[in-house]
Enzyme design. Sequence first.
Site, PDB file in Angstrom:
ATOM      1  NE  ARG A 240       9.467 -53.550-127.109  1.00 27.83           N
ATOM      2  CZ  ARG A 240      10.642 -53.838-126.578  1.00 27.83           C
ATOM      3  NH1 ARG A 240      10.836 -53.650-125.294  1.00 27.83           N
ATOM      4  NH2 ARG A 240      11.633 -54.305-127.315  1.00 27.83           N
TER       5      ARG A 240
ATOM      6  CD  GLU B  29      21.559 -51.655-138.525  1.00 26.62           C
ATOM      7  OE1 GLU B  29      21.839 -52.054-137.383  1.00 26.62           O
ATOM      8  OE2 GLU B  29      20.708 -50.776-138.744  1.00 26.62           O
TER       9      GLU B  29
ATOM     10  CD  GLU C 237      17.134 -50.367-128.338  1.00 28.19           C
ATOM     11  OE1 GLU C 237      17.905 -51.029-129.052  1.00 28.19           O
ATOM     12  OE2 GLU C 237      16.383 -50.881-127.488  1.00 28.19           O
TER      13      GLU C 237
END
Length: 617
Positions: free
Chosen positions: A276, A185, A260
Site C-alpha cells: 500500500r 524475531e 521494510e
Amino acid sequence: MISTLLVANRGEIACRIFRTCADLGIRTVAIHSDADEGALHTRVADTAVRLPGAAPAETYLRGDLIVKAALAAGADAVHPGYGFLSENAGFARAVRDAGLVWIGPPPEAIEAMASKTRAKELMGLAPLGAADVTPADLPVLVKAAAGGGGRGMRVVRDLAGLPAALEDARAEAASAFGDGEVFVEPYLENGRHIEVQVLADTHGTVWTLGTRDCSLQRRHQKVIEEAPAPGLPPALTEQLYALAERATRAVSYEGAGTVEFLVADGRAHFLEMNTRLQVEHPVTEAVFGVDLVAEQIRVAEGHALPAERPTARGHAVEARLYAEDPARGWAPQTGTLHRFTVPDGVRLDTGCADGDTIGVHYDPMLAKVIAHAPTRTEAVRRLAGALERTALHGPATNRDLLVRSLRHPEFTEARMDTGFYDRHLATLTEPAPDPYAPLAAALSDAHGRSRFGGWRNVPSGPQVKRYEMAGEEHEAAYRHTRTGLAADGVRVVHTGPHLVVLEVDGVRRKFDIARYGDRVHVNATALTALPRFPDPTTEHAPGSLLAPMPGTVVRVAEGLTEGAEVKAGQPLIWLEAMKMEHRITAPADGTLTALPATLGRQVEMGTLLAVVEPSQP
C-alpha cells in the site's frame, strides 16, 4: 479512464488523495461514519456517503458497505489509502468483482505479503519459533503476523515474560486485525528502520525510489521520517534496492508499495512488504518530484512507467503531529482544535481544520508536516523552525517533542536508531514553559479592564492572577499606573487582548495571546486560568486508578474481582483509545477494594476504574 474515485479511508490520507484527484480532473467521493459526518475529508470531497450501522471504529472496515457506496455514488474506482482495508485481499476482490477499478496491487500480491511470516518465507527466511527462544536469543520482539502500526508488538527481555507477551500480543492483534497469529524475531536494539519505496506497472517496469529512514518511533510507530536515509554505504543501498525489487517481482506487484528493513552492523534484515501507500510517502515525493498517488492511478489505468526512474534531488524530512502527551505514556488527547496554522515553506497533509473536534475513535495523528531543501541540514532546520512557529490551540500535542528531537545532536548528526526515545524521552519531555507567559496572559486579560478604576493615587498591592502551567501553579503580578500597566522586572511596551510586548533585560519580546474559556495560549505555551477563590474539590481515595484518557475498557484481568490480592505492576485493566491499547497496572501490592470498570464500558479521562488499597508495611 477513471472519472470518479471513492477513497475507502478518512482523515489526512483521504484529503491528500482528493487533492491529487482535483489536479487530474477526477471527481471524488468520501465515505464517513456518524462520528465523521462533518470531518474535513467529507467537506473537501465532491460527494460524501454515510456508512450506516457500525460503531465508529468499525465503520471503515465494512467492505460490503463501501462497495455499495461506490456504486451508489457513481464511482468507477476505489483507492484504499492506508490502514483499514488497504491490505485486505478480500476487499480488493470485492471492488474488482463489482466492476470497479482497484487502485492497488492485485489481491494475490496482497495475500502473498499479508502475513509477515509468509513474506519472510517468500524471501527465503524463517521466523523464530516461540518455543525455540533461548536466553541467548534475547531480546526478542513478538509481532502480529497481520497488520502493523505497532499493534500486537511486545519487546521481551526476560524469558519469564515471554508467555505474557505472547498472550497480550495475540489479544491485541485479534482485536485490531481479526487475526491473532503472532511470531517472534530478534530485536535489534540499535538498528535503523530503513525502507525502500517501490513503484511497478503492469508492463514489467519496477522503480526503486530511494531509501527512507524511519528510525524515530514511539510504541513501534514512526514519528519522524526522512529521505534519503542518511549515511548508508553505497553498496548497502544497492543491496536494499536489489532486495526490494526482488520482493516486488516475486509477487508480480503493481502500483506503490514499500519494502521494510532493519539495518544493523552494516547488514540489512528483511522485515516485511507493505502492499500500500505509506504514511511517510511525501518525503519520497519531495525528493523525486513525483506524485505517488497520481502514479498509482496511472498504473491502475494501464499506463506504463518510463524505463528510467526520476532523479533524486535534495533531502526531505517529515514529522507526524499527534494529539497526545508523550510525557504520560503517549496518552491520546481529545477536545476542540481551536486553531491550527503552519507557516509557509513546508508541506502540510492534514485531515483537521480550525474548530474540528478530536475524538476517541481514531488514530490521534492530526497532520504531517514535510520540509524539503537542498541538504539534510537545511531540511531539518526548516522543519524544526516551522513546527516551532505553528499555532496549535487545543488538545496537548507532541509538537515540542518533535522540535526537540529534530534538534537533538543524535538526530542532527544522523546517529539515531530505533532506541532513540528509549534513551532520551525523559529529557525530551522535561517541561520548559516560558516563564513570562503567565505575566503576558495576565496583562492581556487586564488590558482595558480597569485602566482608571484600577489605578490608585496611594500605592497599594499589585493585582495577582493565577495560572496552571506545565502541571504547576504560577502567579503573575502587575499594577495599574497613570501611564498604563506595569510589572516588576520588565518594561511593558504594549498590551492588547491578543498581543503583549515586554522588554526583558533590554530584549523586546512579543507574545501572541488566544483565549478559549479558561484555556490561554501564549505563543507555544498553554495555560489554564485558575479561579481567584477555588472551590473545594473531591479527592479520590489513595490507590485510585483513574482513566488516563477517554476510551473503552477492552479487557479486565481474568478472575479479577473485588477483594482480590494484587501485586505492584500487575496488569488489571486494558483501555483502548485512538487505536492504541493502554494497560492500567496496580500501583502497589494490596487489595482490590473497588472495580467499577467493566468490559466494554466507555470512560472519560479521570473516570475511576479501580481502587487498590496498599498493603500495610
